[in-house]
Scaffold this motif. Structure first.
Motif, PDB file in Angstrom:
ATOM      1  N   GLY A 287       2.226 -44.013 -35.946  1.00 29.32           N
ATOM      2  CA  GLY A 287       3.682 -44.032 -35.940  1.00 29.32           C
ATOM      3  C   GLY A 287       4.235 -45.442 -36.105  1.00 29.32           C
ATOM      4  N   CYS A 288       5.492 -45.502 -36.412  1.00 30.72           N
ATOM      5  CA  CYS A 288       6.202 -46.784 -36.564  1.00 30.72           C
ATOM      6  C   CYS A 288       7.577 -46.655 -35.926  1.00 30.72           C
ATOM      7  CB  CYS A 288       6.318 -47.158 -38.039  1.00 30.72           C
ATOM      8  SG  CYS A 288       4.755 -47.536 -38.847  1.00 30.72           S
ATOM      9  N   LYS A 289       7.600 -46.411 -34.633  1.00 30.71           N
ATOM     10  CA  LYS A 289       8.876 -46.228 -33.940  1.00 30.71           C
ATOM     11  C   LYS A 289       9.741 -47.478 -33.998  1.00 30.71           C
ATOM     12  CE  LYS A 289       6.860 -42.928 -30.724  1.00 30.71           C
ATOM     13  NZ  LYS A 289       6.427 -42.715 -29.325  1.00 30.71           N
ATOM     14  N   TYR A 290       9.075 -48.639 -34.106  1.00 32.12           N
ATOM     15  CA  TYR A 290       9.834 -49.888 -34.146  1.00 32.12           C
ATOM     16  C   TYR A 290      10.785 -49.919 -35.342  1.00 32.12           C
ATOM     17  CZ  TYR A 290       7.328 -51.991 -38.094  1.00 32.12           C
ATOM     18  OH  TYR A 290       6.851 -52.276 -39.335  1.00 32.12           O
ATOM     19  N   LYS A 291      10.475 -49.136 -36.398  1.00 29.10           N
ATOM     20  CA  LYS A 291      11.351 -49.070 -37.555  1.00 29.10           C
ATOM     21  C   LYS A 291      12.728 -48.511 -37.186  1.00 29.10           C
ATOM     22  CE  LYS A 291       9.112 -50.413 -41.346  1.00 29.10           C
ATOM     23  NZ  LYS A 291       9.674 -51.462 -42.240  1.00 29.10           N
ATOM     24  N   ASP A 292      12.750 -47.558 -36.256  1.00 28.58           N
ATOM     25  CA  ASP A 292      14.029 -47.025 -35.780  1.00 28.58           C
ATOM     26  C   ASP A 292      14.828 -48.110 -35.076  1.00 28.58           C
ATOM     27  OD1 ASP A 292      13.432 -44.496 -36.745  1.00 28.58           O
ATOM     28  OD2 ASP A 292      12.506 -43.851 -34.869  1.00 28.58           O
ATOM     29  N   TRP A 293      14.118 -48.955 -34.314  1.00 33.06           N
ATOM     30  CA  TRP A 293      14.777 -50.044 -33.587  1.00 33.06           C
ATOM     31  C   TRP A 293      15.331 -51.079 -34.556  1.00 33.06           C
ATOM     32  CZ3 TRP A 293       9.802 -50.859 -30.173  1.00 33.06           C
ATOM     33  CH2 TRP A 293       9.521 -49.668 -29.499  1.00 33.06           C
ATOM     34  N   THR A 294      14.544 -51.457 -35.568  1.00 35.06           N
ATOM     35  CA  THR A 294      15.028 -52.458 -36.525  1.00 35.06           C
ATOM     36  C   THR A 294      16.150 -51.890 -37.394  1.00 35.06           C
ATOM     37  OG1 THR A 294      13.234 -51.870 -38.077  1.00 35.06           O
ATOM     38  CG2 THR A 294      12.844 -53.728 -36.602  1.00 35.06           C
ATOM     39  N   ASP A 295      16.102 -50.593 -37.678  1.00 39.66           N
ATOM     40  CA  ASP A 295      17.211 -49.975 -38.424  1.00 39.66           C
ATOM     41  C   ASP A 295      18.506 -50.068 -37.619  1.00 39.66           C
ATOM     42  OD1 ASP A 295      15.571 -49.341 -40.519  1.00 39.66           O
ATOM     43  OD2 ASP A 295      15.316 -47.229 -39.967  1.00 39.66           O
ATOM     44  N   GLU A 296      18.389 -49.842 -36.310  1.00 37.25           N
ATOM     45  CA  GLU A 296      19.566 -49.945 -35.440  1.00 37.25           C
ATOM     46  C   GLU A 296      20.105 -51.374 -35.428  1.00 37.25           C
ATOM     47  OE1 GLU A 296      20.612 -49.532 -30.669  1.00 37.25           O
ATOM     48  OE2 GLU A 296      18.982 -48.329 -31.518  1.00 37.25           O
ATOM     49  N   ILE A 297      19.183 -52.336 -35.390  1.00 41.83           N
ATOM     50  CA  ILE A 297      19.580 -53.750 -35.392  1.00 41.83           C
ATOM     51  C   ILE A 297      20.326 -54.097 -36.678  1.00 41.83           C
ATOM     52  CG2 ILE A 297      18.672 -56.107 -35.587  1.00 41.83           C
ATOM     53  CD1 ILE A 297      16.462 -55.255 -33.597  1.00 41.83           C
ATOM     54  N   LYS A 298      19.765 -53.689 -37.811  1.00 38.22           N
ATOM     55  CA  LYS A 298      20.368 -54.025 -39.105  1.00 38.22           C
ATOM     56  C   LYS A 298      21.704 -53.324 -39.298  1.00 38.22           C
ATOM     57  CE  LYS A 298      15.820 -54.873 -41.093  1.00 38.22           C
ATOM     58  NZ  LYS A 298      14.709 -54.344 -41.916  1.00 38.22           N
ATOM     59  N   GLU A 299      21.795 -52.093 -38.842  1.00 40.43           N
ATOM     60  CA  GLU A 299      23.042 -51.351 -38.970  1.00 40.43           C
ATOM     61  C   GLU A 299      24.143 -51.987 -38.122  1.00 40.43           C
ATOM     62  OE1 GLU A 299      25.529 -48.570 -40.555  1.00 40.43           O
ATOM     63  OE2 GLU A 299      23.414 -48.874 -41.081  1.00 40.43           O
ATOM     64  N   SER A 300      23.773 -52.492 -36.938  1.00 41.45           N
ATOM     65  CA  SER A 300      24.761 -53.035 -36.006  1.00 41.45           C
ATOM     66  C   SER A 300      25.336 -54.374 -36.455  1.00 41.45           C
ATOM     67  CB  SER A 300      24.131 -53.197 -34.620  1.00 41.45           C
ATOM     68  OG  SER A 300      23.151 -54.229 -34.618  1.00 41.45           O
ATOM     69  N   ARG A 301      24.686 -55.022 -37.425  1.00 38.34           N
ATOM     70  CA  ARG A 301      25.171 -56.344 -37.850  1.00 38.34           C
ATOM     71  C   ARG A 301      26.119 -56.264 -39.052  1.00 38.34           C
ATOM     72  NH1 ARG A 301      19.653 -58.356 -40.892  1.00 38.34           N
ATOM     73  NH2 ARG A 301      20.362 -57.919 -43.011  1.00 38.34           N
ATOM     74  N   LYS A 302      26.165 -55.108 -39.715  1.00 38.06           N
ATOM     75  CA  LYS A 302      26.848 -55.015 -41.005  1.00 38.06           C
ATOM     76  C   LYS A 302      28.321 -55.402 -40.925  1.00 38.06           C
ATOM     77  CE  LYS A 302      23.952 -51.649 -43.412  1.00 38.06           C
ATOM     78  NZ  LYS A 302      23.886 -50.266 -43.992  1.00 38.06           N
ATOM     79  N   THR A 303      29.042 -54.852 -39.952  1.00 37.54           N
ATOM     80  CA  THR A 303      30.482 -55.091 -39.874  1.00 37.54           C
ATOM     81  C   THR A 303      30.789 -56.567 -39.722  1.00 37.54           C
ATOM     82  OG1 THR A 303      30.773 -52.933 -38.823  1.00 37.54           O
ATOM     83  CG2 THR A 303      32.581 -54.507 -38.618  1.00 37.54           C
ATOM     84  N   THR A 304      30.081 -57.239 -38.813  1.00 32.11           N
ATOM     85  CA  THR A 304      30.303 -58.676 -38.599  1.00 32.11           C
ATOM     86  C   THR A 304      29.867 -59.482 -39.812  1.00 32.11           C
ATOM     87  OG1 THR A 304      29.870 -58.356 -36.248  1.00 32.11           O
ATOM     88  CG2 THR A 304      29.815 -60.611 -37.061  1.00 32.11           C
ATOM     89  N   GLU A 305      28.748 -59.108 -40.407  1.00 30.82           N
ATOM     90  CA  GLU A 305      28.176 -59.876 -41.515  1.00 30.82           C
ATOM     91  C   GLU A 305      29.098 -59.882 -42.725  1.00 30.82           C
ATOM     92  OE1 GLU A 305      23.912 -60.253 -43.883  1.00 30.82           O
ATOM     93  OE2 GLU A 305      24.226 -58.691 -42.396  1.00 30.82           O
ATOM     94  N   ILE A 306      29.703 -58.754 -43.024  1.00 26.73           N
ATOM     95  CA  ILE A 306      30.586 -58.667 -44.190  1.00 26.73           C
ATOM     96  C   ILE A 306      31.766 -59.624 -44.051  1.00 26.73           C
ATOM     97  CG2 ILE A 306      32.197 -57.151 -45.417  1.00 26.73           C
ATOM     98  CD1 ILE A 306      30.273 -54.834 -44.766  1.00 26.73           C
TER      99      ILE A 306
END
Length: 401
Positions: A287-306
């Motif tokens: 499994g690669c559960k950490y991928k779910d965690w990194t997806d959450e991290i990347k998704e959470s930065r989008k609004t500020t990053e733009i």
């Protein structure tokens, strides 16, 4: 989100003998115990280098009127005539603590075979024998490893095929992994742990990415459990978990090598893919559960990053993000073999990474390894100034329990 990443140094910090040198010495002692086959003749066994508590466990098995002797004999079957144990013993690998070196030796064997195949124009499934033993003396020193493999297959065969080599190496590697699983379950997981890390307690981790096979973390610490989440969702044992109840063919422990072929070969030359970590992770379903965690991290930065990308084209300062995350790395060498995973975690502007080290030499190694993982420019940018997102921190002394 607080993500804790742990490697073998985590177990070592808790006083557990999980260096590969500890394991290899244990294998040698088990061999001697079986050969002696007399619980009174302890002087014939060379215990040096073995943890005192491991010695006590072994003696208890033999002293239990042989009701557990079948366990020792099963050990013997796993290590008897095993090429990898013989090879590692010849490499004089005892006393080392880094499993990276262990994996490097496996890589040397596999690369020697593929190099020989390419040089002579063979493929893995060539029907004609690839090597004739009567010509072994003509081998250059580079292929001494291949000679050892041939000698281990059988002395009666004068001609060996590459497929014979591959199958033997795979079978013996699976036996080695199973022997390691037994060592961890029957001995390491039963050892009393007498120390604890104040650093780990203070992290208050939301989830744990473990490169270990042991359950050391769950024996001593807890993760913050969110509403609706199960403990199983908060742990990612990326290299599998030791489980004594599994059969050899069901083992899910990953022990292999990194990709060594060039970009133009790695996707077509797959004859020895079974020895590579990424393949084993997929095949064994770790499994690669950490991928779910990194997806959450990347998704959470989008609004500020733009909104801030024009102002900070190179890297947005960590403190400017409304959603911030922390990565804590404890007991992991940061070696390039786990490059993809580490980059996925560390190279996010809304992530602050704290890397623990236990002494100056360890710090030097970790800095050098991190250069290989993220590159010199990224390391410089992320360890100073307003864009700092990486910090090296000295481990606190372990506290006695």
């Amino acid at each position: 989100m607080n993500i804790l990443v742990i490697g073998n140094g985590f177990d070592l910090a808790h006083g557990l003998p999980t260096k590969y040198g500890d394991f290899l010495q244990f294998v040698k002692v088990i061999n001697q115990v079986v050969e002696v086959n007399n619980q009174q003749d302890w002087e014939a066994v060379h215990w040096s280098g073995l943890h005192p508590e491991i010695i006590r466990f072994i003696i208890e098995v033999v002293d239990s009127k042989r009701e557990n002797w079948s366990v020792v004999e099963k050990w013997r079957e796993l290590i008897k005539d095993n090429f990898w144990f013989k090879y590692f013993d010849q490499c004089d690998m005892h006393g080392n603590e880094n499993w990276i070196d262990f994996e490097s030796e496996i890589a040397q064997v596999i690369e020697s075979i593929t190099d020989r195949m390419e040089r002579d124009g063979y493929n893995l499934y060539s029907l004609e024998p690839c090597i004739k033993k009567k010509y072994l003396n003509e081998y250059e020193s580079k292929y001494k490893v291949v000679m050892k493999i041939i000698d281990n297959l059988t002395e009666n065969k004068n001609e060996i095929r590459f497929i014979d080599m591959r199958n033997m190496l795979e079978k013996d590697l699976n036996r080695l992994i199973r022997a390691l699983e037994w060592y961890l379950c029957e001995y390491i997981d039963k050892m009393e742990i007498r120390m604890k890390s104040n650093d780990i307690d203070s992290i208050n981790a939301d989830c744990v990415l473990s490169f270990n096979y042991t359950n050391t973390f769950s024996r001593l610490y807890q993760v913050k459990q969110k509403i609706g989440e199960k403990d199983a969702d908060l742990f990612d044992y990326i290299h599998g978990v030791a489980d004594i109840n599994k059969e050899l063919e069901d083992n899910n422990m990953v022990l292999g090598i990194d990709e060594y072929l060039s970009d133009d070969r790695k996707n077509k030359d797959v004859e020895f893919i079974i020895f590579k970590k990424y393949y084993q992770r997929i095949f064994k379903g770790t499994g690669c559960k950490y991928k779910d965690w990194t997806d959450e991290i990347k998704e959470s930065r989008k609004t500020t990053e733009i909104g801030l990308r024009d102002e900070y084209p190179a890297q947005i300062p960590f403190q400017k993000f409304t959603s911030r995350h922390y990565i804590y790395i404890f007991g992991h060498s940061l070696d390039v073999t786990d490059k993809d995973i580490m980059k996925d975690l560390i190279l996010n502007d809304n992530v602050y990474t704290i890397i623990y080290y236990y002494n100056k030499n360890d710090l030097r190694t970790k800095i050098a390894n991190l250069v290989k993982v993220i590159g010199q420019d990224e390391l410089i940018r992320r360890t100073g100034g307003s864009t700092k997102t990486i910090e090296f921190k000295l481990q606190k002394d372990m506290a006695k329990i």
